[in-house]
Enzyme design. Structure first.
Site, PDB file in Angstrom:
ATOM      1  N   LYS A  96       0.801  -1.227   0.000  1.00 24.00           N
ATOM      2  CA  LYS A  96       0.000   0.000   0.000  1.00 24.00           C
ATOM      3  C   LYS A  96       0.836   1.281   0.000  1.00 24.00           C
ATOM      4  O   LYS A  96       0.373   2.336  -0.431  1.00 24.00           O
ATOM      5  CB  LYS A  96      -0.940  -0.004   1.202  1.00 24.00           C
ATOM      6  CG  LYS A  96      -2.076  -1.009   1.121  1.00 24.00           C
ATOM      7  CD  LYS A  96      -3.123  -0.620   0.103  1.00 24.00           C
ATOM      8  CE  LYS A  96      -4.380  -1.458   0.234  1.00 24.00           C
ATOM      9  NZ  LYS A  96      -5.443  -1.038  -0.686  1.00 24.00           N
ATOM     10  N   SER A 102      -8.726  -0.599   6.523  1.00 21.97           N
ATOM     11  CA  SER A 102      -8.669  -1.501   7.677  1.00 21.97           C
ATOM     12  C   SER A 102      -7.283  -1.523   8.293  1.00 21.97           C
ATOM     13  O   SER A 102      -7.075  -2.111   9.345  1.00 21.97           O
ATOM     14  CB  SER A 102      -9.057  -2.922   7.261  1.00 21.97           C
ATOM     15  OG  SER A 102      -8.078  -3.483   6.415  1.00 21.97           O
ATOM     16  N   ASN A 115      -3.766  -1.381   6.247  1.00 22.95           N
ATOM     17  CA  ASN A 115      -2.576  -1.326   5.411  1.00 22.95           C
ATOM     18  C   ASN A 115      -2.514  -0.051   4.577  1.00 22.95           C
ATOM     19  O   ASN A 115      -1.482   0.609   4.511  1.00 22.95           O
ATOM     20  CB  ASN A 115      -2.498  -2.567   4.517  1.00 22.95           C
ATOM     21  CG  ASN A 115      -2.108  -3.809   5.294  1.00 22.95           C
ATOM     22  OD1 ASN A 115      -1.519  -3.715   6.369  1.00 22.95           O
ATOM     23  ND2 ASN A 115      -2.451  -4.971   4.776  1.00 22.95           N
ATOM     24  N   GLY A 157      -9.338  -4.441  -5.567  1.00 21.42           N
ATOM     25  CA  GLY A 157      -8.746  -4.675  -6.883  1.00 21.42           C
ATOM     26  C   GLY A 157      -7.672  -3.710  -7.323  1.00 21.42           C
ATOM     27  O   GLY A 157      -7.213  -3.792  -8.464  1.00 21.42           O
ATOM     28  N   GLU A 167      -9.157 -14.619  -3.380  1.00 23.67           N
ATOM     29  CA  GLU A 167     -10.027 -14.094  -2.332  1.00 23.67           C
ATOM     30  C   GLU A 167     -10.336 -15.168  -1.289  1.00 23.67           C
ATOM     31  O   GLU A 167     -10.232 -16.362  -1.570  1.00 23.67           O
ATOM     32  CB  GLU A 167     -11.350 -13.619  -2.937  1.00 23.67           C
ATOM     33  CG  GLU A 167     -11.216 -12.530  -3.985  1.00 23.67           C
ATOM     34  CD  GLU A 167     -12.513 -12.345  -4.757  1.00 23.67           C
ATOM     35  OE1 GLU A 167     -13.173 -11.303  -4.539  1.00 23.67           O
ATOM     36  OE2 GLU A 167     -12.862 -13.227  -5.565  1.00 23.67           O
TER      37      GLU A 167
END
Length: 315
Positions: free
Chosen positions: A51, A72, A74, A179, A202
């Site tokens: 990230k 959440s 990152n 994505g 996923e």
């Protein structure tokens, strides 16, 4: 819309700031998978996940006076560090059930953290409201051209490192929530390594991408919480990411929480890296789903609480 030109520009901005993370191998993992396995260790990136790439590129390109992000954990840490290094304030809207280490790290990086209940609160609306009230620039976690381009630099590195290893044809498995990483890598590889096929990965119960691909239209997840793979739990893909996932990627793969935990333990034992559950789903798919030929799994993040890591090691 992001394209290879934007990804190349992002690589130039990230030069000297992001790490060129290694492509790791282990004969033990090859034996389990029954084929050569390469692991792109983005868990070793600044703030413990890929990230940072998108956050740095967005902040560098937009030059905002202050930023807001929702995450959440990152993306939160990536934006917090990018903002700190650029000398601007950051406000991060995070689910109240985010792992404690992610909440603590985001605050430690100098960001103001505002928590919310992800099951009842619309985070997009909350984030937009705070950004408007405070005059902050919203850095979206995935559905933003500059962010996608930054994550796409991971794909440029994969193309270069795989070629150095003599690999030109491979499946590239990527943990997928909204994505941004998956579509960025797919864009990069479509331009620089056409023999590689990107496949989103996923956790069970949150497989909106795989279901959307099968249906030919974007679908949502019925649940918004309740998975240990918190890093990749999103309501649905983005307006920018969905067409890229639909047009550039192969069919999605779905793994169980137990398989993600097993992959975490194997990564620890055989590669000496720490993964969080969401960051381990691509490795889980590489190890526990059938396939032929080389496979490259992106280990997207390693921000895991000690209790969860202990659970994985005991699996």
């Amino acid at each position: 819309m992001s394209d290879i030109t934007m990804i190349d520009a992002a690589a130039a901005r990230l030069a000297g700031h992001a790490r060129r993370t290694p492509l790791l191998t282990s004969p033990f993992l090859d034996e389990i998978a029954g084929r050569p396995v390469y692991v792109k260790a983005e868990c070793l990136q600044h703030t413990g996940s890929f990230k940072f790439r998108g956050a740095w590129n967005a902040v560098s390109a937009l030059k905002p006076a202050g930023v807001l992000a929702y995450s959440s954990g990152n993306h939160a840490q990536g934006v917090a560090l990018a903002a700190k290094l650029h000398g601007i304030p950051a406000v991060i809207v995070m689910p109240a059930d985010s792992p404690a280490i992610k909440l603590a790290n985001t605050r430690a990086l100098g960001a103001e953290v505002i928590t919310y209940d992800r099951a009842t609160v619309d985070r997009d609306a909350l984030g937009a409201k705070i950004a408007s009230e405070r005059g902050l620039t919203l850095i979206k976690p995935f559905d933003m051209a500059e962010v996608i381009a930054g994550q796409g630099t991971t794909g440029l590195e994969i193309a270069e490192q795989a070629a150095e290893a003599g690999v030109t044809v491979a499946e590239v498995l990527v943990p997928c929530g909204g994505g941004g990483l998956t579509s960025g890598i797919a864009l990069a590889l479509a331009a620089r390594a056409r023999g590689m096929v990107v496949r989103p990965c996923e956790p069970e119960g949150f497989d909106d991408v795989a279901r959307s691909q099968a249906a030919g239209q974007r679908l949502r997840n019925e649940r918004l919480s309740g998975s240990i793979c918190d890093a990749i739990i999103t309501p649905e893909t983005g307006d920018l990411t969905w067409p890229l996932l639909r047009d550039l990627c192969g069919p999605g793969l779905v793994v169980s929480e137990d398989e993600a935990l097993r992959a975490m333990a194997l990564a620890h034992d055989r590669l000496k890296i720490v993964l969080e559950p969401g960051g381990a789903v691509a490795l889980a798919a590489a190890l526990f789903r059938p396939g032929t030929g080389p496979v490259i799994a992106v280990a997207s993040g390693g921000n895991v609480d000690r209790a969860m890591m202990a659970r994985a090691l005991a699996t």
